[in-house]
Design an enzyme around this catalytic site. Structure first.
Site: not given
Ligand SMILES: *Cc1c(COP(=O)(O)O)cnc(C)c1O
Length: 431
Positions: A289-291, A333, A360-361
């Site tokens: 599950e890449p984001g 971060y 304002c930071e």
């Molecule tokens: C955030 C998250 C992802 C995706 O992470 P990326 O760094 O964006 O690939 C996948 N699975 C879970 C459970 C997450 O919390």
């Protein structure tokens, strides 16, 4: 700034698929989130083609917390991707865009009863249980609604991944999932298997984000499969599905050296095939599950440069018309970015600037110490690599309106998120 495939230089100006940033800024205003659809679609194709096995069903899930709008969800809906969601709000957007609920995986460490009811009523395909209390709440809800949802358990394999290193067993106190080092876990897993109201099939884990070390993924996947085998021995029930999570690192600056996903994924799958045979597992489905790695490089943010200021200590500030309200990551971060002045792309970089936002930071600095050509008010600054965790983390701090977003698809561009208005920001407020 490292240019993306859709960016090139025409007449001394940086352009996006032939579109002048100057014209985009004039038409849509700044700050502006720009998302390149063609490169996103290409990445989707590559991920699904390379995460493939003849032994088991494979599913790439898009971690939608990284970037979720109706337009993005519509692309997901007609793609082979599933959707990883972490709230009823994310389910709502996916459903509104036509994402099939059976391709949704519902994560989160404190899903409310309302969210679980919403998920079951809308036939969300898989619920990823975080803990024992959630499991019993879900059972009660499933019984009441006369459903039997498919369920995974989030486990913590004790492989905590950091950039360039991993620390084994260091994450025993993580807030996510149940530790595989907890002997009591097998009792819990037996209960899940024997539940009348849950269809428990396997495990999920996610070791961290922005991970550059391939070994961490191999190590974690092996730990999960070994755990699946142990679980089968201890409970006498079969594990048929494992979701290996996301977290694949991406390029922000020269310090980041991501591995090539098109090379990694087939090796990763082969290793899972090999180890599952060795361990005697009979998996029928695996997921990742890449984001970030799916969307980040397709996104950039265009700002208009405002005032410039030199401090007595000799620091050169360059102010832009957005900042931590549209990109919280540097303040949150110390995230690093590269940028370019699009209308001066061929001019020599001579001045070390600190790019600061208008909030304002003192911490509202998008980029510390970046060498750019001499800037003047009105120039356009483009920050690359803002596709993930920018829009979804944006806020109205200082009552700054959230930017508009456009999608560019080759010769075409269109507005996909309208720029917020002052009225939008007040619409929930009463006397
Ligand atoms: C955030 C998250 C992802 C995706 O992470 P990326 O760094 O964006 O690939 C996948 N699975 C879970 C459970 C997450 O919390």
């Amino acid at each position: 700034m490292k240019l993306e495939t859709y960016q090139n230089i025409v007449n001394g100006e940086l352009v996006h698929s032939g579109h002048s940033y100057q014209e985009l800024a004039n038409q849509y205003g700044t700050p502006l989130y720009i998302f390149d659809e063609a490169s996103f679609r290409k990445r989707i194709e590559s991920y699904t083609a390379n995460f493939h096995s003849d032994l088991f069903e494979t599913q790439v899930l898009f971690a939608s917390k990284s970037l979720l709008t109706k337009a993005i969800a519509k692309i997901i809906a007609i793609s082979p991707l599933g959707q990883d969601v972490v709230s009823a709000g994310e389910i709502f957007v996916g459903l509104a865009a036509g994402v099939k609920p059976d391709k949704m995986y519902f994560h989160g460490n404190n899903k409310s009863d309302e969210e679980l009811v919403y998920a079951l009523q809308n036939e969300v395909g898989t619920i990823v249980i975080d803990n024992r209390m959630e499991a019993s709440r879900l059972e009660q809800i499933a019984e009441k609604l006369n459903k039997r949802p498919k369920v995974l358990l989030r486990i913590n394999p004790g492989v905590e991944a950091h950039t360039h290193q991993y620390i084994q067993t260091a994450s025993l106190d993580s807030k996510f999932g149940e530790s595989i080092f907890d002997e009591q876990i097998f009792e819990f897993i037996t209960q899940l298997h024997e539940s009348q109201f849950l269809n428990f099939v396997g495990f999920h884990s996610h070791i961290g984000s922005q991970v550059f070390d391939r070994e961490s993924f191999f190590k974690a996947s092996l730990a999960m499969m070994e755990f699946a085998q142990t679980s089968q021995e201890k409970t006498k029930y079969r594990i048929t599905e494992i979701n290996f999570g996301g977290g694949f690192g991406v390029y922000y600056t020269k310090e980041d050296q991501p591995f090539e996903m098109a090379e990694f994924l087939p090796e990763f799958v082969q290793n899972i095939e090999k180890e599952s045979v060795r361990l005697g597992l009979k998996l029928n489905k695996i997921c990742i599950e890449p984001g970030r790695s799916l969307v980040n490089a397709s996104g950039s943010t265009l700002y208009r440069i405002g005032d410039l200021k030199d401090t007595v200590s000799g620091k050169h500030y360059l102010f832009v018309d957005g900042g931590m309200s549209d990109n919280i990551r540097p303040a949150l971060y110390q995230a690093q970015y590269e940028a370019a002045i699009t209308n001066k792309i061929t001019e020599p970089a001579t001045i070390e600037y600190t790019v600061a936002g208008k909030a304002c930071e003192s911490g509202d600095k998008l980029i510390e110490n970046i060498t750019l050509p001499q800037a003047i008010t009105g120039d356009l600054l483009l920050v690359n690599g803002t596709g993930a965790y920018n829009y979804t983390m944006a806020s109205n701090y200082n009552r700054l309106a959230r930017p508009a977003m456009i999608h560019i698809d080759g010769a075409h561009h269109r507005l996909t998120v309208k720029r917020e208005t002052f009225e939008d920001m007040m619409k929930n407020e009463l006397d």
